[in-house]
Design a protein around this motif. Structure first.
Motif, mmCIF file in Angstrom:
data_model
loop_
_atom_site.group_PDB
_atom_site.id
_atom_site.type_symbol
_atom_site.label_atom_id
_atom_site.label_comp_id
_atom_site.label_asym_id
_atom_site.label_seq_id
_atom_site.Cartn_x
_atom_site.Cartn_y
_atom_site.Cartn_z
ATOM 1 N N ALA A 195 4.495 8.662 -3.107
ATOM 2 C CA ALA A 195 4.130 8.394 -2.044
ATOM 3 C C ALA A 195 4.803 8.600 -0.643
ATOM 4 C CB ALA A 195 3.409 6.840 -1.791
ATOM 5 N N ASP A 196 4.158 8.884 0.511
ATOM 6 C CA ASP A 196 4.887 9.299 1.750
ATOM 7 C C ASP A 196 5.338 7.945 2.395
ATOM 8 O OD1 ASP A 196 4.369 12.011 1.285
ATOM 9 O OD2 ASP A 196 2.482 11.730 1.868
ATOM 10 N N TYR A 197 4.589 7.004 2.329
ATOM 11 C CA TYR A 197 4.527 5.649 3.081
ATOM 12 C C TYR A 197 4.488 4.574 1.924
ATOM 13 C CZ TYR A 197 4.751 8.773 6.995
ATOM 14 O OH TYR A 197 5.086 9.798 7.959
ATOM 15 N N GLU A 243 2.862 16.446 13.362
ATOM 16 C CA GLU A 243 1.622 16.054 14.061
ATOM 17 C C GLU A 243 0.947 14.893 13.217
ATOM 18 O OE1 GLU A 243 -2.537 17.179 16.338
ATOM 19 O OE2 GLU A 243 -1.104 18.767 15.088
ATOM 20 N N THR A 244 0.606 15.039 11.981
ATOM 21 C CA THR A 244 0.019 14.298 11.100
ATOM 22 C C THR A 244 0.658 12.817 10.913
ATOM 23 O OG1 THR A 244 -1.377 15.914 10.068
ATOM 24 C CG2 THR A 244 -1.085 13.865 8.619
ATOM 25 N N ALA A 245 1.973 13.122 10.657
ATOM 26 C CA ALA A 245 2.935 12.014 10.576
ATOM 27 C C ALA A 245 3.085 11.149 11.714
ATOM 28 C CB ALA A 245 4.310 12.731 10.124
ATOM 29 N N ALA A 246 3.290 11.923 13.032
ATOM 30 C CA ALA A 246 3.008 11.213 14.158
ATOM 31 C C ALA A 246 1.955 10.515 14.419
ATOM 32 C CB ALA A 246 3.563 12.080 15.315
ATOM 33 N N ILE A 247 0.599 10.859 14.293
ATOM 34 C CA ILE A 247 -0.431 10.249 14.371
ATOM 35 C C ILE A 247 -0.620 8.879 13.531
ATOM 36 C CG2 ILE A 247 -3.102 10.298 14.089
ATOM 37 C CD1 ILE A 247 -2.759 13.266 14.865
ATOM 38 N N PHE A 248 -0.207 8.970 12.324
ATOM 39 C CA PHE A 248 -0.272 7.947 11.251
ATOM 40 C C PHE A 248 0.826 6.654 11.731
ATOM 41 C CE2 PHE A 248 1.598 5.736 7.401
ATOM 42 C CZ PHE A 248 0.444 5.226 6.974
ATOM 43 N N GLN A 273 -7.273 13.163 5.582
ATOM 44 C CA GLN A 273 -7.421 12.360 4.271
ATOM 45 C C GLN A 273 -5.855 11.673 3.945
ATOM 46 O OE1 GLN A 273 -10.371 12.212 2.576
ATOM 47 N NE2 GLN A 273 -11.146 12.973 4.077
ATOM 48 N N VAL A 274 -6.000 10.606 3.351
ATOM 49 C CA VAL A 274 -5.067 9.844 2.936
ATOM 50 C C VAL A 274 -5.512 9.594 1.426
ATOM 51 C CG1 VAL A 274 -3.943 9.277 5.079
ATOM 52 C CG2 VAL A 274 -5.355 7.671 3.670
ATOM 53 N N ARG A 275 -4.376 9.219 0.482
ATOM 54 C CA ARG A 275 -4.802 8.678 -0.668
ATOM 55 C C ARG A 275 -3.816 7.457 -0.641
ATOM 56 N NH1 ARG A 275 -2.940 13.701 -2.642
ATOM 57 N NH2 ARG A 275 -1.115 12.870 -3.104
ATOM 58 N N ALA A 306 0.843 -1.236 -0.139
ATOM 59 C CA ALA A 306 0.087 0.038 0.089
ATOM 60 C C ALA A 306 0.967 1.274 -0.020
ATOM 61 C CB ALA A 306 -1.160 -0.095 1.374
ATOM 62 N N HIS A 307 0.708 2.206 -1.001
ATOM 63 C CA HIS A 307 1.198 3.323 -1.097
ATOM 64 C C HIS A 307 0.557 4.468 -0.599
ATOM 65 C CE1 HIS A 307 4.094 1.348 -4.103
ATOM 66 N NE2 HIS A 307 3.323 0.618 -4.223
ATOM 67 N N VAL A 308 0.892 5.076 0.478
ATOM 68 C CA VAL A 308 0.006 5.961 1.256
ATOM 69 C C VAL A 308 0.755 7.422 1.037
ATOM 70 C CG1 VAL A 308 -1.072 6.462 3.323
ATOM 71 C CG2 VAL A 308 -0.454 4.204 2.941
ATOM 72 N N THR A 309 -0.345 8.179 0.742
ATOM 73 C CA THR A 309 0.083 9.626 0.837
ATOM 74 C C THR A 309 -0.859 10.397 1.500
ATOM 75 O OG1 THR A 309 0.679 9.505 -1.535
ATOM 76 C CG2 THR A 309 0.468 11.669 -0.819
ATOM 77 N N LEU A 310 -0.295 11.208 2.452
ATOM 78 C CA LEU A 310 -1.086 12.212 3.433
ATOM 79 C C LEU A 310 -1.276 13.354 2.767
ATOM 80 C CD1 LEU A 310 1.224 11.694 6.648
ATOM 81 C CD2 LEU A 310 -0.719 10.351 5.791
ATOM 82 N N ASP A 311 -2.496 14.001 2.723
ATOM 83 C CA ASP A 311 -2.809 14.992 2.082
ATOM 84 C C ASP A 311 -2.631 16.294 3.020
ATOM 85 O OD1 ASP A 311 -3.940 13.833 0.024
ATOM 86 O OD2 ASP A 311 -6.129 14.050 0.857
ATOM 87 N N ARG A 312 -2.144 16.115 4.404
ATOM 88 C CA ARG A 312 -1.605 17.162 5.158
ATOM 89 C C ARG A 312 -0.007 16.667 5.456
ATOM 90 N NH1 ARG A 312 -6.104 18.479 9.542
ATOM 91 N NH2 ARG A 312 -5.341 16.362 10.264
ATOM 92 N N HIS A 313 0.791 17.539 5.271
ATOM 93 C CA HIS A 313 1.952 17.196 5.935
ATOM 94 C C HIS A 313 2.408 18.248 6.881
ATOM 95 C CE1 HIS A 313 1.928 15.585 1.896
ATOM 96 N NE2 HIS A 313 2.807 14.446 2.183
#
Length: 158
Positions: A106-108, A81-86, A134-136, A71-78
């Motif tokens: 992707a981010d992850y 805090e968002t990264a830590a939650i994910f 939101q994530v893609r 799974a290639h995950v892209t966070l819509d907000r960078h």
């Protein structure tokens, strides 16, 4: 940071990657050292974090967890805090076997193991789509395993 690995340390690690159930005596015989020296080296490799842990490799198909999804995950907000939650949320999901922060589109990148496609759909609905942002996600299902290794290339050919 651990000190550079000696040739004996490398031989120990190669032997353990082949069979982590070897006794200290068997390891010492394989690498050409005494059992007490071998034990001290093992303890040092464990304490410095070179050896993370010992484990058994379970065949996914035999254990009925045979679907592998990347799974290639892209966070819509960078944001931090968002990264830590994910990251915190991903670490709690047992079906996520690996997670890497990556470069590119992707981010992850996640490696997810599930019993069936329906379980992956449930993973998306109950976890990914419930995140507070939101994530893609782009998913690739493995069709066939071509090569799977866990041993790092530590020998002279690396």
């Amino acid at each position: 940071m651990p000190a550079a690995l000696s040739e004996i340390d490398i031989r120990l690690l190669v032997a353990l990657q082949e069979d982590s159930r070897l006794t200290v005596q068997e390891l010492a015989d394989r690498v050409g050292t005494s059992p007490s020296s071998c034990w001290r080296r093992l303890k040092s490799l464990e304490e410095t974090g070179v050896i993370r842990r010992y484990t058994a490799l379970v065949d996914p198909k035999a254990a009925s967890v045979g679907e592998c999804v990347f799974a290639h995950v892209t966070l819509d907000r960078h944001s931090a805090e968002t990264a830590a939650i994910f990251i915190d949320a991903v670490r709690k999901r047992p079906e996520v076997l690996e997670c890497y922060a990556v470069s590119g589109d992707a981010d992850y990148l996640l490696r997810v193991a599930v019993r069936a496609i329906a379980d992956y759909n449930r993973f998306l609905e109950e976890f990914v789509f419930q995140l507070p942002f939101q994530v893609r996600i782009r998913s690739n299902f493995a069709l066939k395993e071509i090569k799977f290794e866990t041993a790092l290339p530590l020998g002279s050919g690396a």
